[in-house]
Write an enzyme that holds these catalytic residues in place. Sequence first.
Site, PDB file in Angstrom:
ATOM      1  N   GLU A 140      -0.097 -12.783   6.092  1.00  0.00           N
ATOM      2  CA  GLU A 140      -0.718 -14.103   6.032  1.00  0.00           C
ATOM      3  C   GLU A 140      -0.024 -15.005   5.017  1.00  0.00           C
ATOM      4  O   GLU A 140       0.582 -14.544   4.047  1.00  0.00           O
ATOM      5  CB  GLU A 140      -2.198 -13.982   5.687  1.00  0.00           C
ATOM      6  N   HIS A 182      -4.744  -8.334  -3.272  1.00  0.00           N
ATOM      7  CA  HIS A 182      -4.870  -9.767  -3.514  1.00  0.00           C
ATOM      8  C   HIS A 182      -6.322 -10.216  -3.442  1.00  0.00           C
ATOM      9  O   HIS A 182      -7.190  -9.482  -2.968  1.00  0.00           O
ATOM     10  CB  HIS A 182      -4.055 -10.559  -2.476  1.00  0.00           C
ATOM     11  N   HIS A 205      -4.489  -5.603   3.193  1.00  0.00           N
ATOM     12  CA  HIS A 205      -4.365  -5.504   4.643  1.00  0.00           C
ATOM     13  C   HIS A 205      -3.242  -4.539   5.006  1.00  0.00           C
ATOM     14  O   HIS A 205      -2.242  -4.445   4.281  1.00  0.00           O
ATOM     15  CB  HIS A 205      -4.062  -6.870   5.264  1.00  0.00           C
ATOM     16  N   ARG A 223     -11.606  -3.608   1.723  1.00  0.00           N
ATOM     17  CA  ARG A 223     -12.178  -4.134   0.486  1.00  0.00           C
ATOM     18  C   ARG A 223     -12.061  -3.081  -0.616  1.00  0.00           C
ATOM     19  O   ARG A 223     -12.470  -1.936  -0.450  1.00  0.00           O
ATOM     20  CB  ARG A 223     -13.639  -4.517   0.735  1.00  0.00           C
TER      21      ARG A 223
END
Length: 327
Positions: free
Chosen positions: A118, A176, A101, A196
């Site tokens: 996150e 991740h 991200h 992705r």
Amino acid sequence: MMQYEPLKLRPCYKEYLWGGKRLKKEYGKSDAPEITAESWELAAHIDGISTIAEGNLKGKTLKDLGDIDRIGFWGRACRDGEFPLLVKLIDAAKDLSIQVHPSDDTANTGSGEQGKAEMWYIVDCEPQSVIYYGFSRKVAENEFLAKAKDGTICDVLNCVPVRKGDVFYILPGTIHAIGKGIVIAEIQQNSNTTFRVYDYQRRDTNGNLRPLHLERAAEVISYEPLVPSECKANAKAEFPGFMMTEMFSCKYFKAYKLDVKSEARLSCDPESFSHLLCVEGQGKIKTEIGEYTVEKGDSYFLPAAMGEYEIKGECRLLLSRALEEER
């Protein structure tokens, strides 16, 4: 005069191909699709919106609450801009894609991208479950691209065993993935921007390979090695009837774990709303207005101006609240 009370939320569901059946069967999501990857418990995003499940405000969204009384519902720290947080339950029956991200700084806001930091709380997991978390050694951009294309990218990632109750912070730019057999509660910036990197050559329901985003991933990724570590509790306090643990704090949110053995007396903060997600057990939330049942998988929005409340029963809840961004 406005009366503020706990507002039970109805989530938005996502049917990604790696999802499973646990949210429907074990976490009270009776209205979810048979195969459900994510339930967006606290969501005010163009890609998913949670709504008030019952009461006088049934059907209203978090944005609607902000339009009614932004300070009273959202809190003083959230008076400007969009709703700040997104909270999900994730059922990874299969491995998720390797992904990354952007940060607020590396996101291309002109094309609708948003930064995404996150935190993961491992709600449950099968034995030998793992996550991928950062590079295990320094990697050059050309090597990263080559390994993403030939399917050997996992060879240079940290493969981290996880246990129930573990907490991890995924900094923007960190490569991740969630491994199969894990149920995660994710607390994050209100963003759905994901690049992705590798997806195991999987195909969607139409038989097409899912798209990769290697060019953008290469621009935002951190190539430095990362030593993976579980977030250690910043503070833990034991009170008669419950224990409160601060799991993580960053400039976007604070997240706590509440282990209620009999009862917990708490208070909302005028600076920010609170969100409660029950991950174990059951109980009741009590205020001057009424009493509200909370069970495993239930999610409640607590208005900033609600004041004092009690939680009675035996349960574990994750409590999150927004923090004002540095300006």
